[in-house]
Motif scaffolding. Structure first.
Motif, PDB file in Angstrom:
ATOM      1  N   ARG A   1       7.086  -2.490  -6.623  1.00 28.00           N
ATOM      2  CA  ARG A   1       6.198  -2.362  -5.445  1.00 28.00           C
ATOM      3  C   ARG A   1       4.891  -1.655  -5.779  1.00 28.00           C
ATOM      4  NH1 ARG A   1      10.149  -0.186  -0.788  1.00 28.00           N
ATOM      5  NH2 ARG A   1      11.097   0.881  -2.547  1.00 28.00           N
TER       6      ARG A   1
ATOM      7  N   TYR B   1       1.642  -2.834  -6.191  1.00 25.11           N
ATOM      8  CA  TYR B   1       0.909  -4.068  -6.000  1.00 25.11           C
ATOM      9  C   TYR B   1      -0.476  -4.040  -6.648  1.00 25.11           C
ATOM     10  CZ  TYR B   1       4.611  -4.363  -2.525  1.00 25.11           C
ATOM     11  OH  TYR B   1       5.819  -4.376  -1.920  1.00 25.11           O
TER      12      TYR B   1
ATOM     13  N   ARG C   1      -1.042  -5.810   2.939  1.00 28.48           N
ATOM     14  CA  ARG C   1      -0.066  -5.358   3.932  1.00 28.48           C
ATOM     15  C   ARG C   1       0.314  -3.893   3.732  1.00 28.48           C
ATOM     16  NH1 ARG C   1       4.868  -9.285   3.762  1.00 28.48           N
ATOM     17  NH2 ARG C   1       5.715  -7.520   4.925  1.00 28.48           N
ATOM     18  N   GLU C   2       0.489  -3.489   2.473  1.00 34.40           N
ATOM     19  CA  GLU C   2       0.841  -2.094   2.205  1.00 34.40           C
ATOM     20  C   GLU C   2      -0.282  -1.152   2.608  1.00 34.40           C
ATOM     21  OE1 GLU C   2       3.389   0.922   0.896  1.00 34.40           O
ATOM     22  OE2 GLU C   2       3.745  -1.214   1.236  1.00 34.40           O
ATOM     23  N   ARG C   3      -1.530  -1.548   2.341  1.00 36.95           N
ATOM     24  CA  ARG C   3      -2.662  -0.691   2.722  1.00 36.95           C
ATOM     25  C   ARG C   3      -2.797  -0.598   4.234  1.00 36.95           C
ATOM     26  NH1 ARG C   3      -7.325  -2.602  -1.643  1.00 36.95           N
ATOM     27  NH2 ARG C   3      -6.336  -1.678  -3.497  1.00 36.95           N
TER      28      ARG C   3
ATOM     29  N   LEU D   1       0.647  -8.818  -0.390  1.00 39.68           N
ATOM     30  CA  LEU D   1       1.473  -7.605  -0.295  1.00 39.68           C
ATOM     31  C   LEU D   1       0.628  -6.339  -0.400  1.00 39.68           C
ATOM     32  CD1 LEU D   1       4.524  -8.708  -2.455  1.00 39.68           C
ATOM     33  CD2 LEU D   1       4.439  -8.474   0.010  1.00 39.68           C
ATOM     34  N   GLN D   2      -0.398  -6.384  -1.249  1.00 43.64           N
ATOM     35  CA  GLN D   2      -1.268  -5.209  -1.399  1.00 43.64           C
ATOM     36  C   GLN D   2      -1.996  -4.904  -0.095  1.00 43.64           C
ATOM     37  OE1 GLN D   2      -4.784  -5.811  -3.764  1.00 43.64           O
ATOM     38  NE2 GLN D   2      -4.653  -3.784  -4.675  1.00 43.64           N
TER      39      GLN D   2
ATOM     40  N   ARG E   1      -0.403  -0.913   6.423  1.00 41.55           N
ATOM     41  CA  ARG E   1       0.705  -0.130   6.976  1.00 41.55           C
ATOM     42  C   ARG E   1       0.469   1.366   6.790  1.00 41.55           C
ATOM     43  NH1 ARG E   1       6.594  -1.298   4.702  1.00 41.55           N
ATOM     44  NH2 ARG E   1       5.599  -0.389   2.868  1.00 41.55           N
ATOM     45  N   THR E   2      -0.028   1.778   5.615  1.00 42.19           N
ATOM     46  CA  THR E   2      -0.291   3.199   5.393  1.00 42.19           C
ATOM     47  C   THR E   2      -1.479   3.690   6.214  1.00 42.19           C
ATOM     48  OG1 THR E   2      -1.622   2.590   3.461  1.00 42.19           O
ATOM     49  CG2 THR E   2       0.685   3.180   3.078  1.00 42.19           C
TER      50      THR E   2
ATOM     51  N   ASP F   1      13.578  -3.283   2.151  1.00 44.73           N
ATOM     52  CA  ASP F   1      12.171  -3.073   1.802  1.00 44.73           C
ATOM     53  C   ASP F   1      11.971  -3.151   0.281  1.00 44.73           C
ATOM     54  OD1 ASP F   1       9.552  -2.793   2.446  1.00 44.73           O
ATOM     55  OD2 ASP F   1       9.582  -0.610   2.570  1.00 44.73           O
TER      56      ASP F   1
END
Length: 339
Positions: free
Chosen positions: A79, A81, A115-117, A112-113, A119-120, A224
């Motif tokens: 994970r 990314y 989405r992760e940014r 995915l990168q 979400r944070t 996850d």
């Protein structure tokens, strides 16, 4: 008179000292001057040639591209990314021919990168629990007030905690060559390269082409988490090599029997009414369908087709981009070029 004589002596001594210092400085400067260049006609030692390194071969770039691709898949499982996007970009730049599953893997890692940014960035901080305020009850109140107070306290009670559902995991399935059907627990869900969000658990993942199952493996997906599955099944898809003819070991006195020629094979193929299509699509990369049946990504050879007209389609993400009709000849391989 004596004073003038002393002045003259001092002046003469000073001039003599300056002259001696000037001579010493000139000698030192002359010793520091480099020697003159050699006179024409004298031979000098030849300068050794400088070895020029050979340019890296294309095979080295291909190997480095595969190593970058493997590092990107490992970063996806961890994970990380940002590293996955960087590795897939480097692998794509090192490959001779652009395209393939690296484009899809780079798109997945970039998605995915982001989405992760997001979400944070959007995730709010956890609320802190305020301490309960104690209030001193009044000395005497009517019964109506006490009933209203109990109803107010009943309304202020916090709701029961809601159990959060487990987060889905992500399964990445790639294959060589791409365009194979991905089956999860016996059901076809996508084609490689595939990005499948699934609930945590154990699954049976298989790669198939048509009705033929090429490989099957058990995958454990965590909450996850990201799990990548990459398999090379090109050897299983390669056509079988024909057997080598056996040398004739009959004695010289025996009359040789006429060897079997290719004519009976052609007659047999024509009798069965089957042919082949050698399909290529240099201008469009998509999945090839022949007579409403998927055959993978070009270049490919569609075998065991019935003689007669056949409909060839090239689909991109399930949408038909090219369509043409081709005549299949019995016992022959017809070349088809989709433009």
């Amino acid at each position: 008179m004596k004073q003038k004589t002393w002045i003259a002596v001092i002046v003469v001594g000073t001039l003599a000292i300056n002259a001696m210092a000037y001579v010493v400085v000139r000698k030192r400067r002359a010793s520091d001057v480099p020697p003159p260049p050699p006179v024409s006609g004298t031979t000098t030692a030849p300068t050794p040639p400088v070895a020029v390194p050979a340019p890296p071969s294309e095979d080295a770039n291909e190997g480095l591209s595969r190593a970058r691709r493997a590092a990107g898949l490992a970063a996806l499982e961890d994970r990380d990314y940002d590293i996955a996007v960087r590795e897939f970009t480097e692998a794509l730049s090192l490959r001779r021919t652009p395209g393939g599953d690296l484009v899809e893997l780079l798109r997945i890692a970039t998605d995915l990168q982001s989405r992760e940014r997001d979400r944070t960035r959007v995730e709010p901080p956890k609320p802190t629990r305020e301490p309960a305020v104690t209030r001193t009850p009044p000395r005497a109140k009517p019964s109506r007030a006490s009933s209203s107070r109990t109803s107010t306290h009943a309304k202020e009670e916090p709701p029961p905690p809601v159990l959060e559902e487990p987060r889905n995991g992500l399964l990445l399935v790639t294959s060589t060559p791409p365009g194979l059907v991905v089956q999860v627990d016996g059901k076809a869900v996508d084609m490689t390269p595939a990005r499948l969000p699934l609930r945590p658990g154990t699954y049976r993942v298989a790669l198939a082409q048509g009705e033929r199952r090429l490989m099957e493996e058990t995958v454990v997906l965590e909450e996850d988490g990201v799990h990548s599955l990459n398999r090379d099944v090109s050897e299983q898809l390669a056509p079988p090599t024909p057997p080598r003819p056996v040398a004739n070991t009959a004695p010289a006195e025996t009359p040789p029997t006429p060897p079997a020629t290719a004519a009976p094979v052609a007659v047999k193929a024509e009798a069965t009414g089957r042919g082949e299509l050698d399909i290529s699509s240099p201008s469009l990369y998509g999945e090839v369908w022949v007579n409403n049946r998927p055959y993978g990504f070009p270049p490919l050879v569609a075998q065991n087709l019935p003689a007669g007209p056949a409909r060839v389609e090239v689909r991109v993400n399930g949408e038909v981009k090219r369509r043409m009709s081709v005549e299949v000849e019995a016992g022959r391989r017809v070349a088809v070029r989709v433009r």
